[in-house]
Design a protein around this motif. Structure first.
Motif, mmCIF file in Angstrom:
data_model
loop_
_atom_site.group_PDB
_atom_site.id
_atom_site.type_symbol
_atom_site.label_atom_id
_atom_site.label_comp_id
_atom_site.label_asym_id
_atom_site.label_seq_id
_atom_site.Cartn_x
_atom_site.Cartn_y
_atom_site.Cartn_z
ATOM 1 N N ASP A 90 -23.003 40.798 104.881
ATOM 2 C CA ASP A 90 -21.960 41.822 104.982
ATOM 3 C C ASP A 90 -20.609 41.206 105.346
ATOM 4 N N VAL A 91 -20.610 40.201 106.195
ATOM 5 C CA VAL A 91 -19.368 39.519 106.561
ATOM 6 C C VAL A 91 -18.800 38.783 105.345
ATOM 7 N N ARG A 92 -19.658 38.085 104.612
ATOM 8 C CA ARG A 92 -19.196 37.381 103.406
ATOM 9 C C ARG A 92 -18.601 38.370 102.420
ATOM 10 N N HIS A 93 -19.269 39.501 102.237
ATOM 11 C CA HIS A 93 -18.795 40.527 101.309
ATOM 12 C C HIS A 93 -17.462 41.130 101.787
ATOM 13 N N ALA A 94 -17.365 41.442 103.066
ATOM 14 C CA ALA A 94 -16.135 42.022 103.612
ATOM 15 C C ALA A 94 -14.956 41.064 103.465
ATOM 16 N N ALA A 95 -15.189 39.781 103.712
ATOM 17 C CA ALA A 95 -14.114 38.796 103.568
ATOM 18 C C ALA A 95 -13.673 38.693 102.115
ATOM 19 N N ARG A 96 -14.642 38.700 101.195
ATOM 20 C CA ARG A 96 -14.290 38.647 99.767
ATOM 21 C C ARG A 96 -13.489 39.883 99.349
ATOM 22 N N LEU A 97 -13.875 41.050 99.835
ATOM 23 C CA LEU A 97 -13.137 42.267 99.510
ATOM 24 C C LEU A 97 -11.728 42.224 100.076
ATOM 25 N N ALA A 98 -11.594 41.800 101.322
ATOM 26 C CA ALA A 98 -10.287 41.775 101.975
ATOM 27 C C ALA A 98 -9.351 40.753 101.337
ATOM 28 N N LEU A 99 -9.897 39.622 100.914
ATOM 29 C CA LEU A 99 -9.058 38.534 100.419
ATOM 30 C C LEU A 99 -8.996 38.443 98.902
ATOM 31 N N GLY A 100 -9.882 39.150 98.220
ATOM 32 C CA GLY A 100 -9.961 39.074 96.763
ATOM 33 C C GLY A 100 -8.645 39.197 96.018
ATOM 34 N N PRO A 101 -7.805 40.169 96.372
ATOM 35 C CA PRO A 101 -6.538 40.299 95.640
ATOM 36 C C PRO A 101 -5.566 39.142 95.864
ATOM 37 N N TYR A 102 -5.797 38.319 96.866
ATOM 38 C CA TYR A 102 -4.837 37.284 97.231
ATOM 39 C C TYR A 102 -5.306 35.865 96.940
ATOM 40 N N VAL A 103 -6.593 35.707 96.644
ATOM 41 C CA VAL A 103 -7.186 34.385 96.488
ATOM 42 C C VAL A 103 -7.644 34.204 95.042
ATOM 43 N N GLU A 104 -7.398 33.004 94.496
ATOM 44 C CA GLU A 104 -7.815 32.710 93.115
ATOM 45 C C GLU A 104 -9.296 32.986 92.912
ATOM 46 N N ALA A 105 -10.098 32.510 93.833
ATOM 47 C CA ALA A 105 -11.557 32.669 93.746
ATOM 48 C C ALA A 105 -12.136 32.391 95.116
ATOM 49 N N ARG A 141 -8.917 42.220 111.750
ATOM 50 C CA ARG A 141 -8.012 43.110 111.007
ATOM 51 C C ARG A 141 -7.671 42.361 109.734
ATOM 52 N N ASN A 142 -7.738 43.039 108.592
ATOM 53 C CA ASN A 142 -7.558 42.360 107.315
ATOM 54 C C ASN A 142 -6.252 41.584 107.235
ATOM 55 N N GLN A 143 -5.159 42.145 107.770
ATOM 56 C CA GLN A 143 -3.886 41.420 107.693
ATOM 57 C C GLN A 143 -3.918 40.156 108.556
ATOM 58 N N ASP A 144 -4.686 40.158 109.654
ATOM 59 C CA ASP A 144 -4.821 38.953 110.478
ATOM 60 C C ASP A 144 -5.647 37.892 109.747
ATOM 61 N N LEU A 145 -6.709 38.334 109.074
ATOM 62 C CA LEU A 145 -7.526 37.409 108.294
ATOM 63 C C LEU A 145 -6.698 36.785 107.181
ATOM 64 N N LEU A 146 -5.948 37.608 106.464
ATOM 65 C CA LEU A 146 -5.106 37.096 105.383
ATOM 66 C C LEU A 146 -4.068 36.115 105.927
ATOM 67 N N ALA A 147 -3.452 36.435 107.033
ATOM 68 C CA ALA A 147 -2.442 35.536 107.616
ATOM 69 C C ALA A 147 -3.068 34.191 107.990
ATOM 70 N N ALA A 148 -4.271 34.209 108.550
ATOM 71 C CA ALA A 148 -4.948 32.969 108.933
ATOM 72 C C ALA A 148 -5.287 32.137 107.702
ATOM 73 N N VAL A 149 -5.800 32.786 106.660
ATOM 74 C CA VAL A 149 -6.164 32.074 105.428
ATOM 75 C C VAL A 149 -4.912 31.548 104.734
ATOM 76 N N ARG A 150 -3.858 32.328 104.702
ATOM 77 C CA ARG A 150 -2.604 31.887 104.077
ATOM 78 C C ARG A 150 -2.055 30.654 104.800
ATOM 79 N N SER A 151 -2.017 30.707 106.123
ATOM 80 C CA SER A 151 -1.513 29.586 106.911
ATOM 81 C C SER A 151 -2.381 28.342 106.717
ATOM 82 N N ALA A 152 -3.696 28.525 106.730
ATOM 83 C CA ALA A 152 -4.609 27.402 106.548
ATOM 84 C C ALA A 152 -4.464 26.799 105.149
ATOM 85 N N SER A 153 -4.336 27.638 104.140
ATOM 86 C CA SER A 153 -4.174 27.148 102.762
ATOM 87 C C SER A 153 -2.880 26.368 102.610
ATOM 88 N N GLU A 154 -1.824 26.834 103.254
ATOM 89 C CA GLU A 154 -0.543 26.125 103.207
ATOM 90 C C GLU A 154 -0.661 24.776 103.912
#
Length: 179
Positions: free
Chosen positions: A15-30, A113-126
């Motif tokens: 469920d965590v893997r699925h939730a992360a994919r849903l939250a980040l799907g629009p922003y991540v290539e794959a 919170r989805n925006q916190d997860l996205l911010a962390a992934v964006r920062s890490a990717s950069e």
């Protein structure tokens, strides 16, 4: 807005893997997912991902984060430029500090919170992109070939398949890199 590079999600909870994919799907290539660090190991080809989301605990009832810290060390040994965001439902300040000292880029609590997860992934990717900007492409290719050969136990056909190459193309690249 440009999409973020591919992401690897490592968590024993589907469920965590699925939730992360849903939250980040629009922003991540794959995104790829694994249920354990052992399942993630074969996926960790140097240069493949921009970020790893890594759970801290994989044994029922365990809350020390030891498994996640061990996996973080393995990931950083395999690809030092790859940024890792650790996740846990059992966060303590001491655990977060230890993770950051060991090389984690960030630490996030579940549920997030989805925006916190996205911010962390964006920062890490950069951070990953910046770390790799100084690495020559030849070095990244050699590292990826070496890791694929190790992961495949020296089997050229499997290593080539893992890299998305034909066997002759892999042989040519191995010769160019003196492997």
């Amino acid at each position: 807005m440009d999409r973020l590079p591919p992401l690897l999600i490592v968590d024993d909870d589907a469920d965590v893997r699925h939730a992360a994919r849903l939250a980040l799907g629009p922003y991540v290539e794959a995104s790829d997912a694994a249920a354990s660090p052992d399942q993630a190991d074969p996926l960790l080809v140097p240069g493949r991902y921009g970020c790893v989301l890594l759970d801290m605990n994989y044994v029922v009832g365990e809350r020390s984060g030891r498994e996640g810290m061990d996996a973080l060390a393995r990931i950083k040994a395999r690809d030092p430029s790859l940024s890792v965001v650790l996740m846990t439902a059992f966060g303590r300040v001491s655990l977060a500090v230890a993770a950051l000292k060991q090389g984690a880029h960030d630490f996030i609590l579940k549920p997030w919170r989805n925006q916190d997860l996205l911010a962390a992934v964006r920062s890490a990717s950069e951070a990953t992109r910046a770390a790799r900007a100084g690495q020559p492409l030849e070095s990244l290719e050699r590292d990826a070939i070496e890791q694929a050969l190790v992961d495949s136990g020296g089997n050229i056909a499997r290593a080539a398949a893992r890299l998305g190459l034909s066997r002759p193309a892999l042989y040519r690249r191995m010769a160019r890199h003196g492997l």
